[in-house]
Design a protein around this motif. Structure first.
Motif, short mmCIF file in Angstrom:
data_model
loop_
_atom_site.label_atom_id
_atom_site.label_comp_id
_atom_site.label_asym_id
_atom_site.label_seq_id
_atom_site.Cartn_x
_atom_site.Cartn_y
_atom_site.Cartn_z
N UNK A 94 1.60 -10.34 55.25
CA UNK A 94 2.28 -10.80 56.46
C UNK A 94 1.57 -10.33 57.72
N UNK A 95 0.86 -9.22 57.64
CA UNK A 95 0.13 -8.72 58.80
C UNK A 95 -1.05 -9.62 59.16
N UNK A 96 -1.51 -10.40 58.21
CA UNK A 96 -2.62 -11.32 58.49
C UNK A 96 -3.86 -10.57 58.94
N UNK A 97 -4.41 -10.99 60.08
CA UNK A 97 -5.65 -10.38 60.57
C UNK A 97 -5.39 -9.29 61.60
N UNK A 98 -4.16 -8.78 61.68
CA UNK A 98 -3.89 -7.69 62.60
C UNK A 98 -4.73 -6.47 62.23
N UNK A 99 -5.54 -5.91 63.13
CA UNK A 99 -6.34 -4.73 62.80
C UNK A 99 -5.45 -3.58 62.36
N UNK A 100 -5.81 -2.92 61.30
CA UNK A 100 -4.93 -1.90 60.73
C UNK A 100 -5.71 -0.89 59.90
N UNK A 101 -5.09 0.26 59.71
CA UNK A 101 -5.55 1.28 58.77
C UNK A 101 -4.37 1.58 57.86
N UNK A 102 -4.49 1.30 56.58
CA UNK A 102 -3.38 1.50 55.65
C UNK A 102 -3.65 2.72 54.78
N UNK A 103 -2.60 3.49 54.55
CA UNK A 103 -2.68 4.69 53.72
C UNK A 103 -1.85 4.45 52.46
N UNK A 104 -2.46 4.44 51.28
CA UNK A 104 -1.70 4.16 50.07
C UNK A 104 -0.70 5.27 49.75
N UNK A 105 0.50 4.87 49.30
CA UNK A 105 1.52 5.81 48.87
C UNK A 105 2.06 5.37 47.52
N UNK A 106 2.72 6.29 46.82
CA UNK A 106 3.24 5.97 45.50
C UNK A 106 4.54 5.20 45.53
N UNK A 107 5.31 5.30 46.61
CA UNK A 107 6.60 4.62 46.70
C UNK A 107 6.45 3.17 47.13
N UNK A 108 7.59 2.48 47.16
CA UNK A 108 7.64 1.06 47.47
C UNK A 108 7.99 0.87 48.95
N UNK A 109 7.13 0.13 49.67
CA UNK A 109 7.44 -0.22 51.05
C UNK A 109 8.79 -0.93 51.11
N UNK A 110 9.61 -0.55 52.06
CA UNK A 110 10.98 -1.05 52.12
C UNK A 110 11.07 -2.50 52.61
N UNK A 111 12.21 -3.10 52.33
CA UNK A 111 12.55 -4.42 52.86
C UNK A 111 13.87 -4.32 53.60
N UNK A 112 13.93 -4.86 54.81
CA UNK A 112 15.14 -4.88 55.61
C UNK A 112 15.67 -6.31 55.73
N UNK A 113 16.97 -6.42 55.92
CA UNK A 113 17.60 -7.73 56.08
C UNK A 113 18.34 -7.78 57.41
N UNK A 114 18.10 -8.84 58.17
CA UNK A 114 18.79 -9.06 59.43
C UNK A 114 19.54 -10.39 59.35
N UNK A 115 20.82 -10.37 59.74
CA UNK A 115 21.61 -11.59 59.80
C UNK A 115 21.92 -11.87 61.27
N UNK A 116 21.49 -13.02 61.76
CA UNK A 116 21.76 -13.38 63.15
C UNK A 116 22.72 -14.56 63.19
N UNK A 117 23.70 -14.49 64.08
CA UNK A 117 24.71 -15.55 64.22
C UNK A 117 24.38 -16.44 65.41
N UNK A 118 25.00 -17.58 65.47
CA UNK A 118 24.69 -18.56 66.51
C UNK A 118 24.91 -18.02 67.91
N UNK A 119 25.85 -17.07 68.07
CA UNK A 119 26.11 -16.52 69.41
C UNK A 119 25.20 -15.36 69.76
#
Length: 313
Positions: free
Chosen positions: A70-95
């Motif tokens: 998802x980061x695509x070509x964004x310049x980055x330095x990634x550090x490997x870890x043993x755990x799982x990168x988290x996922x967040x959920x956002x719910x937005x309403x019409x208002x």
């Protein structure tokens, strides 16, 4: 170049519904998945405006692989870890009402923490204009991580902008030496331990934070704009009313706008408000592009009206 550090990045899944009703089956009007985490959002906003940036972040597991994609070509330095990168959920309403479900994230081992700081130290050696340290700390990371980041930044002569909350904010703010603190209204109130119903109260609280040895405080105030307090003065700017689609990441965009802005601090404040205003009109954690940002409707940065209420009585 602006360097960012995100100790607890995420994949952000956004669901748009007409109205959120507990216990009901709801029809989702739109979905999207985006790279998330406060520092990542800052880098995404900067990159979209053509400003050189690099993101430092830990990644792990399938979630980490998805985040990198998802980061695509964004310049980055990634550090490997043993755990799982988290996922967040956002719910937005019409208002514009936004409900966030944030996962805690993976635990980092002492070795992984040192690897992350080592990667940051190496990038600081490239003399960026700013380093932005943002977001919550994952499990296993001591509350003083951002104090250590401030030490590394000072050793390289790089100003630090810090955007976090809770114990990690309190620990770093009270240690001093932060060039720019960026709490929102609620985070600043929690930091000083009292309600801040008016602009005068917010200004006084920010000056208290400066007295701990920090250089400036940029307080985002939602629909009431933003307040910049330095040793010299306090300035307030507000944006126009817009239809809110999502408030997620608006503060990150405001910080990016401030750092990307040109001219004296009052003009940078207007840029911050313009970028933050543009962000709330966009879905999910979408960051504004240059065509989305306009300072025309942003008020001039003036001395704050101390009696202006920004919280209910």
């Amino acid at each position: 170049m602006i360097l960012t550090l995100t100790p607890n990045p995420s994949v952000d899944h956004t669901l748009e519904v007409d109205r959120l009703v507990r216990g009901e089956v709801l029809r989702v009007r739109a979905t999207r998945s985006q790279a998330g985490g406060k520092g990542v959002n800052v880098s995404r906003a900067l990159a979209g405006a053509g400003i050189d940036t690099r993101a430092v972040l830990p990644i792990g597991g399938g979630g980490g692989a998805e985040l990198v994609a998802l980061l695509g070509d964004l310049p980055r330095v990634t550090v490997p870890i043993g755990g799982e990168t988290r996922a967040n959920v956002t719910v937005t309403e019409a208002d514009g009402t936004t409900t966030k479900l944030n996962a805690a994230g993976p635990a980092l081992s002492p070795e992984e923490i040192e690897a992350l700081l080592g990667a940051l130290d190496e990038e600081l050696g490239r003399s960026p204009d700013w380093v932005v340290a943002s977001g919550s700390l994952p499990a296993g990371v001591p509350d003083d991580l951002y104090v250590r980041v401030a030490g590394l930044a000072a050793a390289h002569g790089v100003p630090l902008a810090l955007d976090t909350s809770g114990p990690s904010l309190a620990t770093a703010a009270k240690a001093g030496s932060v060039s720019l603190l960026k709490p929102n209204h609620e985070e600043l109130a929690a930091l000083v331990g009292r309600d801040l119903p008016t602009l005068g109260d917010v200004t006084e609280a920010a000056r208290e934070v400066l007295a701990w040895g920090n250089e400036s405080v940029l307080v985002t105030l939602g629909g009431h704009g933003a307040l910049l307090v330095t040793e010299r003065d306090a300035r307030w700017a507000r944006g126009p009313r817009v239809r809110t689609r999502s408030t997620v990441g608006a503060g990150d965009s405001a910080l990016a706008g401030f750092l990307a802005g040109e001219g004296p601090p009052p003009e940078r404040l207007r840029q911050a408000v313009a970028w933050g205003t543009a962000a709330v009109a966009l879905p999910g954690t979408t960051v504004p592009q240059p065509d989305d940002v306009a300072t025309d409707g942003v008020s001039a940065a003036t001395e704050p009206d101390p009696g202006w209420r920004i919280a209910p009585s």
